[in-house]
Design an enzyme around this catalytic site. Structure first.
Site, PDB file in Angstrom:
ATOM      1  N   ASP A 154      -8.151  -3.948   7.263  1.00  0.00           N
ATOM      2  CA  ASP A 154      -7.169  -2.864   7.417  1.00  0.00           C
ATOM      3  C   ASP A 154      -6.620  -2.874   8.848  1.00  0.00           C
ATOM      4  OD1 ASP A 154      -5.573  -0.802   6.522  1.00  0.00           O
ATOM      5  OD2 ASP A 154      -7.048   0.759   6.925  1.00  0.00           O
ATOM      6  N   GLU A 207       0.868  -1.189   0.000  1.00  0.00           N
ATOM      7  CA  GLU A 207       0.000   0.000   0.000  1.00  0.00           C
ATOM      8  C   GLU A 207       0.897   1.229   0.000  1.00  0.00           C
ATOM      9  OE1 GLU A 207      -3.751   1.987   2.439  1.00  0.00           O
ATOM     10  OE2 GLU A 207      -2.731   0.226   3.265  1.00  0.00           O
ATOM     11  N   ASP A 257     -16.474  -1.086  10.136  1.00  0.00           N
ATOM     12  CA  ASP A 257     -16.265  -0.996  11.580  1.00  0.00           C
ATOM     13  C   ASP A 257     -17.059   0.121  12.240  1.00  0.00           C
ATOM     14  OD1 ASP A 257     -14.894   1.229  10.657  1.00  0.00           O
ATOM     15  OD2 ASP A 257     -13.041   0.794  11.763  1.00  0.00           O
ATOM     16  N   LEU A 297      -7.419   8.842  11.178  1.00  0.00           N
ATOM     17  CA  LEU A 297      -7.585   7.394  11.281  1.00  0.00           C
ATOM     18  C   LEU A 297      -6.327   6.692  10.787  1.00  0.00           C
ATOM     19  CD1 LEU A 297     -11.243   6.914   9.996  1.00  0.00           C
ATOM     20  CD2 LEU A 297     -10.432   6.462  12.306  1.00  0.00           C
ATOM     21  N   HIS A 316     -10.008   0.446   0.290  1.00  0.00           N
ATOM     22  CA  HIS A 316     -10.902   0.966   1.336  1.00  0.00           C
ATOM     23  C   HIS A 316     -11.790   2.109   0.829  1.00  0.00           C
ATOM     24  CE1 HIS A 316      -7.518   3.698   1.972  1.00  0.00           C
ATOM     25  NE2 HIS A 316      -6.855   2.860   2.743  1.00  0.00           N
ATOM     26  N   HIS A 325     -14.905   4.055   9.809  1.00  0.00           N
ATOM     27  CA  HIS A 325     -14.320   4.463   8.537  1.00  0.00           C
ATOM     28  C   HIS A 325     -15.355   4.965   7.532  1.00  0.00           C
ATOM     29  CE1 HIS A 325     -10.651   2.576  10.019  1.00  0.00           C
ATOM     30  NE2 HIS A 325     -10.025   3.179   9.014  1.00  0.00           N
ATOM     31  N   GLY A 375      -5.728   2.916  10.220  1.00  0.00           N
ATOM     32  CA  GLY A 375      -6.083   1.504  10.229  1.00  0.00           C
ATOM     33  C   GLY A 375      -7.194   1.228  11.216  1.00  0.00           C
ATOM     34  N   HIS A 421      -5.783   6.083  -1.823  1.00  0.00           N
ATOM     35  CA  HIS A 421      -5.046   7.266  -1.351  1.00  0.00           C
ATOM     36  C   HIS A 421      -4.808   8.182  -2.546  1.00  0.00           C
ATOM     37  CE1 HIS A 421      -4.348   6.109   2.831  1.00  0.00           C
ATOM     38  NE2 HIS A 421      -4.315   4.876   2.369  1.00  0.00           N
TER      39      HIS A 421
END
Length: 380
Positions: free
Chosen positions: A274, A130, A247, A307, A215, A250, A309, A194
């Site tokens: 993640d 990543e 979760d 954040l 993600h 996120h 992970g 990203h």
């Protein structure tokens, strides 16, 4: 272990939920799934005592777990420790994820996974890199001082990793369509993340061979009505898969439900953890590129609140998909097993309970807690 039959639980094959069926296992492979009354003579029957026997979970994004961060413990033993911590939560296969760091450390990480696979370390399917070819505008918890554009030399190195399953997250603005095509032609799975790329740039990267989005919603250009961004490309482009972190921190549950309605295939959404070191452990802090990350109320953040992970495990993600995303159990299980296996092109022998598939399975109780796990036919 001699050939045996697993009985007494409902069996989810990856396609159907079967009652009164048994799974025949011989060594590391599944022989067959058939009515329990038809188990051949000579098979030792093991009564599982209820619950749901499902394909083992496949997690494409695991930075750490059990107190171990792969970036800091770049060894086969470190990767195995992470895999074993997540195996207790149903993940029978995963990609240890190495995030943006110094080039020499990335070389060590790749060598560690190569060694782990050669040693047949349980649960290690490949590697996820990543970064560092990301966008500083959407850096998230990645160190901006280490982010840089992808070069042709980097492509050469990635194509020579010696690992069959390599997942690479890049920003579309830091990797050209030509480079993406070279990578995908060479077997690397390219995922966009990203990234502050516009819809058109992200779509061009997908047309060049990018297969997924890392993600969904997090660290990417958002969906706006005149500028759909990377989120819009992920939901609109028929060839893009997307992992998401279920979760409750996120992404809002409503945003994920909308994405699930928009993305019905053939490329679909799937669950990722993640996860960081506090996942599957009692630890509450760890260091990331020299910065302190703290776990509080189920959320991992840097000191500035970014954040960093998650503490998520895949069994928790499945429960979240059922309870908050209103998914049928069968679809939640596909998002944790079949779909990520398809995304990683591992679905010829993973992601289903079927003849000739690897005997990677998880037994869930009625509350969807993990009661037992098998990796390559070995129960632990």
């Amino acid at each position: 272990m001699a050939p045996h039959a697993l009985c007494g639980a409902r069996v989810f094959t990856g396609e159907r939920l079967l009652e009164d069926h048994a799974v025949l296992v011989d060594g590391d492979r599944i022989l067959d799934v058939l009515p329990a009354a038809s188990v051949p003579a000579g098979f030792c029957r093991h009564d599982l005592g209820g619950g749901v026997l499902a394909p083992g979970f496949v997690d494409a994004q695991v930075n750490g777990g059990g107190g171990v961060l792969f970036n800091e413990r770049r060894t086969a033993e470190g990767a195995k420790a992470i895999a074993m911590a997540h195996a207790r939560h149903g993940s029978t296969g995963l990609l240890p994820t190495f995030i943006t760091d110094h080039p020499d450390r990335q070389v060590e990480a790749v060598a560690a996974i190569r060694a782990a696979i050669a040693a047949k370390a349980p649960g290690i399917l490949g590697i996820h890199l990543e970064g560092p070819f990301l966008a500083t505008a959407r850096k998230g918890a990645h160190d901006p001082g280490l982010i840089r554009p992808l070069t042709d030399g980097d492509v050469d190195v990635l194509l020579d990793s010696g690992i069959d399953t390599v997942l690479l997250t890049v920003a579309a603005e830091n990797a050209s369509p030509r480079q993406i095509r070279r990578l995908t032609d060479g077997g690397v799975i390219v995922s966009l993340g990203h990234s502050d790329a516009c819809y058109e740039m992200a779509s061009a990267a997908a047309d060049a061979g990018a297969r997924g989005v890392t993600h969904l919603y997090n660290a990417m250009s958002p969906l706006q009505h005149r500028a759909p961004g990377l989120v819009g490309a992920a939901l609109d482009h028929g060839g893009l898969w997307a992992g998401f972190i279920a979760d409750g921190h996120h992404a809002h549950a409503a945003a994920l439900r909308i994405a699930l309605r928009a993305k019905q295939g053939p490329a679909r959404l799937f669950l990722v953890s993640d996860a960081m070191p506090p996942a599957a452990s009692s630890e509450t802090t760890f260091a990331l590129n020299g910065r302190t990350v703290t776990s509080r109320d189920g959320k991992l953040t840097l000191e500035d609140g970014t954040l960093a992970g998650s503490v998520l495990t895949m069994d928790q993600a499945v429960r979240y998909a059922v309870d908050h995303l209103h998914q049928p159990l069968t679809e939640a299980l596909r998002m944790a097993s079949l779909y990520p296996a398809q995304f990683l092109r591992l679905d010829r022998d993973r992601g289903r309970i079927a003849a000739r598939f690897v005997a990677d399975m998880v037994l869930l109780g009625d509350d969807l807690s993990v009661r037992r796990v098998w990796i390559a036919g070995v129960s632990g």
